[in-house]
Design a protein around this motif. Structure first.
Motif, PDB file in Angstrom:
ATOM      1  N   LEU A  46       0.831  -1.197   0.000  1.00 37.38           N
ATOM      2  CA  LEU A  46       0.000   0.000   0.000  1.00 37.38           C
ATOM      3  C   LEU A  46       0.869   1.252   0.000  1.00 37.38           C
ATOM      4  N   LEU A  47       2.147   1.085   0.291  1.00 36.60           N
ATOM      5  CA  LEU A  47       3.151   2.132   0.141  1.00 36.60           C
ATOM      6  C   LEU A  47       4.340   1.542  -0.596  1.00 36.60           C
ATOM      7  N   THR A  48       5.142   2.397  -1.207  1.00 33.88           N
ATOM      8  CA  THR A  48       6.427   1.980  -1.751  1.00 33.88           C
ATOM      9  C   THR A  48       7.526   2.691  -0.960  1.00 33.88           C
ATOM     10  N   SER A  49       8.732   2.159  -1.039  1.00 33.37           N
ATOM     11  CA  SER A  49       9.859   2.777  -0.344  1.00 33.37           C
ATOM     12  C   SER A  49      10.958   3.045  -1.369  1.00 33.37           C
ATOM     13  N   PRO A  50      10.935   4.241  -1.990  1.00 30.95           N
ATOM     14  CA  PRO A  50      11.909   4.533  -3.046  1.00 30.95           C
ATOM     15  C   PRO A  50      13.343   4.619  -2.551  1.00 30.95           C
ATOM     16  N   SER A  51      13.532   4.881  -1.269  1.00 35.67           N
ATOM     17  CA  SER A  51      14.868   4.917  -0.664  1.00 35.67           C
ATOM     18  C   SER A  51      14.698   4.658   0.826  1.00 35.67           C
ATOM     19  N   ALA A  71       6.290   6.427  -0.320  1.00 32.65           N
ATOM     20  CA  ALA A  71       5.476   7.112  -1.313  1.00 32.65           C
ATOM     21  C   ALA A  71       4.271   6.247  -1.670  1.00 32.65           C
ATOM     22  N   PHE A  72       3.256   6.885  -2.244  1.00 31.61           N
ATOM     23  CA  PHE A  72       2.051   6.216  -2.729  1.00 31.61           C
ATOM     24  C   PHE A  72       2.117   6.057  -4.239  1.00 31.61           C
ATOM     25  N   HIS A  73       1.527   4.975  -4.759  1.00 32.11           N
ATOM     26  CA  HIS A  73       1.083   4.990  -6.147  1.00 32.11           C
ATOM     27  C   HIS A  73      -0.121   5.931  -6.191  1.00 32.11           C
ATOM     28  N   ASP A  74      -0.281   6.668  -7.303  1.00 33.47           N
ATOM     29  CA  ASP A  74      -1.329   7.686  -7.366  1.00 33.47           C
ATOM     30  C   ASP A  74      -2.717   7.119  -7.086  1.00 33.47           C
ATOM     31  N   LEU A  75      -3.026   5.930  -7.626  1.00 29.50           N
ATOM     32  CA  LEU A  75      -4.352   5.351  -7.416  1.00 29.50           C
ATOM     33  C   LEU A  75      -4.533   4.902  -5.973  1.00 29.50           C
ATOM     34  N   VAL A  76      -3.460   4.419  -5.349  1.00 30.88           N
ATOM     35  CA  VAL A  76      -3.543   4.021  -3.946  1.00 30.88           C
ATOM     36  C   VAL A  76      -3.753   5.257  -3.078  1.00 30.88           C
ATOM     37  N   ARG A  77      -3.082   6.365  -3.423  1.00 34.09           N
ATOM     38  CA  ARG A  77      -3.291   7.616  -2.672  1.00 34.09           C
ATOM     39  C   ARG A  77      -4.748   8.070  -2.785  1.00 34.09           C
ATOM     40  N   THR A  78      -5.306   7.975  -3.994  1.00 29.91           N
ATOM     41  CA  THR A  78      -6.712   8.353  -4.183  1.00 29.91           C
ATOM     42  C   THR A  78      -7.613   7.503  -3.301  1.00 29.91           C
ATOM     43  N   TYR A  79      -7.327   6.209  -3.243  1.00 31.66           N
ATOM     44  CA  TYR A  79      -8.123   5.309  -2.404  1.00 31.66           C
ATOM     45  C   TYR A  79      -7.944   5.659  -0.932  1.00 31.66           C
ATOM     46  N   ALA A  80      -6.711   5.949  -0.518  1.00 33.50           N
ATOM     47  CA  ALA A  80      -6.453   6.304   0.881  1.00 33.50           C
ATOM     48  C   ALA A  80      -7.200   7.577   1.267  1.00 33.50           C
ATOM     49  N   ALA A  81      -7.235   8.539   0.343  1.00 27.28           N
ATOM     50  CA  ALA A  81      -7.909   9.807   0.635  1.00 27.28           C
ATOM     51  C   ALA A  81      -9.418   9.636   0.765  1.00 27.28           C
TER      52      ALA A  81
END
Length: 745
Positions: A384-389, A394-404
């Motif tokens: 549900l999150l990614t870890s770029p570093s 960070a969120f994928h945009d669609l996952v962020r929309t769902y979270a909001a």
């Protein structure tokens, strides 16, 4: 026999009926052996079930009453057909070439090696295509596994299947007798391992919940390969080769979209197609749903869908067709979160920045850094999150929309905590970028959490570079959450950083947001401070008339509010803008008024800045003697108050004035020192300016080779800083001839 084939692919009677065009009632009658089928019905069943010729013959024989007792697949392993349980492959499977080849190699490479079982876990977020990849690879590997392919959906993200039930399913498919109710899981697993021993079978375990669910389903010999998909890392399984699936590349996403919608339709509306793909964020399920919407709505153009997807509030509603939906896929993972994880997920969805560090997330969630790190890792573990570093999420945009979309209490307070924390961190960094404090009174924006502290200028600027996109987002979030005091203070504090890096668009955007917030709350202090910054950036964007209008308003509001420092700054910037407009008399009048206020208030920085501006006007009028005198006075003030950044900028001006006056050796000396200072201060925007001016002075001083070298260095500095003037300088350098003695930006 029909029931056996149906269960082998995991379908209900309703699902089989839908796929073959035969009624559910007819299939029920056939499976209960109350009526013999028509040959046409058998053909439909064969096609839907994907039966090979041998299976087809056995089904026909059974339907016509000519089957032998052991032809029905119930006579035990020796007489049982090889199980072919893989679901149908996607005819439009696209991309994933590297991952497909990697899985194939893993499944093939170690066959027959003693003591080795090949396990390949394909992990990724819901909708990223794990099952499609596993099934696609499985079909490609069928020749390598002639004894069959077993498939089971383990339902790891809903109601996990019991291992003993899956084992019983596999045993039946392999021709074994069903497990007795009294059989233990260990006993059933032993029977299963006996049946697959020394047989080449591919076993696909889809959507595994955890390692404990998978372990009993693993064969005990080396002739089988196991392919597992899961949203979890399955760290408890030994010897697993893990393949993480990310979103599709833009090229692969476009290819998939074309294959479903049609290349001709995409070619007719390329821009709309790319807008659809950007809205889908590379998620294969989303791309399929978008394409399916177009298929389901024959009257729609691609532009119709692109416009509907542009509305973020309706985005997930649009990505839904019949019983398939992006929202439902995301909900599967969300439903398994604990209350604390679900609250954190919902609050994180209120943040619009590109990513968050653990410290920032701790301010948002109002938890300790250690607790926050644990929650973020849990959310990343189920994708549900990614870890770029490390320690950034960070969120994928669609996952962020769902979270909001998820309801949560205290979201405005959470946004205020985070943006207030960012405000104090910026305030802690600013002393390294300017010598005089801005005196913004941050008490009302206190976040309640300790701000970061920086060891030196390098650390402060590095943090600002890392967080600059988040800081721009923080202004927007603060304005949207009713934190107007933070929304206008952040761009005011960030002005020196935006100036340092030449980030004019970010500066203008944040000032506009801050100004709207200050006006909405009637905050005159905030309005005059932000108008001053907005006027400063507009003139740098080549909009002097708009800049002058902002600054005149800033002067009026500053006087009305009694904020002398803001009035001085507004008059100073207004004088600079008038100079850019060619109104030198207006510029002198504004600067002298500001200079008088500065000396009365003992504002040394402002006094030095105004002397520098008056020097510039004298230079434009051709009065080089007065220009040099004013500039030297300004340089002395900045050196005295320790403002090395502005002092270096004044050295630029002194070099330019001496060069225009014909004193090229002195100009070269000043500009060489300016370049050195800017490099030490990592002010790449001003370093590039100084290098161009130094190149001009060197050419005029009879050193053209050295001059051209400095121009080239200026281009390299601009490229490293993503300076918007890079293209202009590159074009100018392309036209340089041996006779060229000067370039301008």
């Amino acid at each position: 026999m029909l029931r056996g084939f149906r269960l082998r692919v995991g379908w209900t009677q309703e699902e089989l009926a839908e796929r073959c065009g035969i009624s559910v009632h007819a299939i029920s009658v056939l499976e209960s052996d109350r009526r013999r089928p028509r040959l046409s019905s058998v053909s439909r069943l064969v096609d839907a079930l994907g039966l090979d010729s041998g299976e087809r013959d056995r089904l026909i024989a059974a339907g016509t009453g000519r089957a032998k007792p052991d032809d029905t697949g119930t006579a035990g392993p020796a007489g049982a057909p090889a199980p072919q349980q893989l679901p149908a492959d996607l005819s439009d499977f696209t991309g994933r070439t590297q991952q497909v080849n990697q899985v194939r190699e893993l499944c093939e490479a170690r066959l027959d090696r003693t003591g080795v079982i090949v396990l390949s876990a394909v992990v990724g977020a819901g909708g990223v295509g794990k099952t499609s990849l596993a099934v696609h690879v499985g079909h490609g590997l069928r020749p390598r596994f002639p004894d069959g392919q077993l498939y089971a959906s383990l339902r790891g993200m809903t109601t996990p299947a019991r291992p003993v039930d899956v084992l019983d399913q596999f045993i039946r498919a392999l021709g074994g007798h069903p497990a007795a109710a009294t059989d233990s899981e260990d006993a059933t697993a032993a029977r299963y391992r006996t049946l697959v021993a020394d047989r080449r079978i591919l076993i696909v375990l889809d959507d595994a919940a955890d390692a404990a669910q998978v372990r009993p389903l693993l064969p005990g010999t080396t002739t089988c390969a196991v392919l597992i998909t899961s949203r979890h890392r399955l760290a408890g399984l030994d010897g697993v080769a893990r393949i993480d699936l990310d979103v599709m590349s833009p090229a692969d996403g476009l290819t998939m979209f074309e294959r479903i919608v049609g290349a001709q339709a995409v070619a007719a509306e390329p821009e709309a197609s790319w807008q659809v793909l950007r809205a889908c964020g590379g998620l294969p399920l989303a791309i399929r749903m978008a394409a399916a919407r177009l298929t389901a709505e024959p009257g729609w153009r691609i532009r119709t869908l692109a416009d509907r997807l542009a509305d973020r509030s309706r985005l997930l509603d649009e990505l839904e067709v019949e019983d398939r939906a992006v929202r439902a896929t995301l909900a599967v993972g969300h439903q398994r979160l604990t209350a604390a994880q679900a609250r954190a997920f919902a609050l994180l969805g209120r943040w619009t920045g590109p990513e968050l560090g653990v410290e920032a997330a701790a301010a948002l969630l109002d938890r300790s850094v250690a607790d926050t790190g644990a929650v973020l890792r849990d959310l990343a573990a189920v994708h549900l999150l990614t870890s770029p570093s490390p320690d950034r999420y960070a969120f994928h945009d669609l996952v962020r929309t769902y979270a909001a979309e998820q309801p949560v209490d205290g979201q405005a307070e959470a946004v205020r905590r985070l943006t207030g924390w960012y405000l104090h961190c910026v305030d802690a960094a600013m002393p390294y970028l300017r010598s005089t404090p801005l005196r913004l009174d941050l008490a009302s924006s206190e976040s309640g959490r300790p701000a970061l502290r920086f060891a030196d200028r390098v650390a402060a600027v590095a943090w600002l570079d890392l967080e600059h996109a988040n800081l721009v987002a923080a202004v927007e979030c603060a304005g949207g959450a009713g934190a107007a005091d933070i929304a206008w203070r952040l761009p005011v504090l960030l002005g020196n950083y935006f100036l340092l890096r030449g980030r004019w668009a970010d500066w203008a955007q944040t000032c506009a947001t801050g100004l709207a917030a200050a006006r909405a709350t009637g905050d005159l202090h905030g309005q005059c401070r932000v108008l001053n910054g907005l006027g400063g950036v507009l003139v740098r964007q080549g909009r002097p008339a708009d800049s002058a209008a902002c600054l005149r308003e800033a002067v009026e509001i500053s006087r009305a509010a009694g904020v002398t420092s803001a009035e001085i700054a507004a008059l100073s910037n207004l004088g600079y803008t008038y100079g850019e407009m060619g109104d030198l008399d207006g510029a002198v009048e504004a600067h002298l008024a500001a200079l008088e206020l500065s000396r009365e208030a003992e504002e040394r920085f402002s006094e030095g800045n105004l002397l520098g501006n008056l020097s510039r006007i004298a230079f434009l009028r051709g009065d080089f003697t007065q220009a040099i005198s004013r500039c030297e006075q300004a340089a002395a003030i900045f050196l005295a108050i320790g403002d090395h950044h502005t002092h270096a900028m004044v050295l630029n001006n002194l070099g330019e004035i001496h060069s225009a006056a014909g004193d090229h050796p002195t100009a070269v000396s000043y500009l060489t020192e300016a370049v050195r200072r800017h490099r030490e201060l990592d002010n790449r925007h001003m370093q590039a300016d100084a290098l161009v001016t130094l190149g001009n002075a060197l050419c005029l001083n009879g050193q053209p080779a050295e001059g051209r070298q400095r121009w080239q260095q200026a281009l390299e500095v601009m490229e490293s800083a993503d300076d918007p003037r890079t293209g202009t300088l590159r074009s100018a350098l392309a036209d340089v001839t041996p006779q060229t003695t000067g370039l301008s930006l």
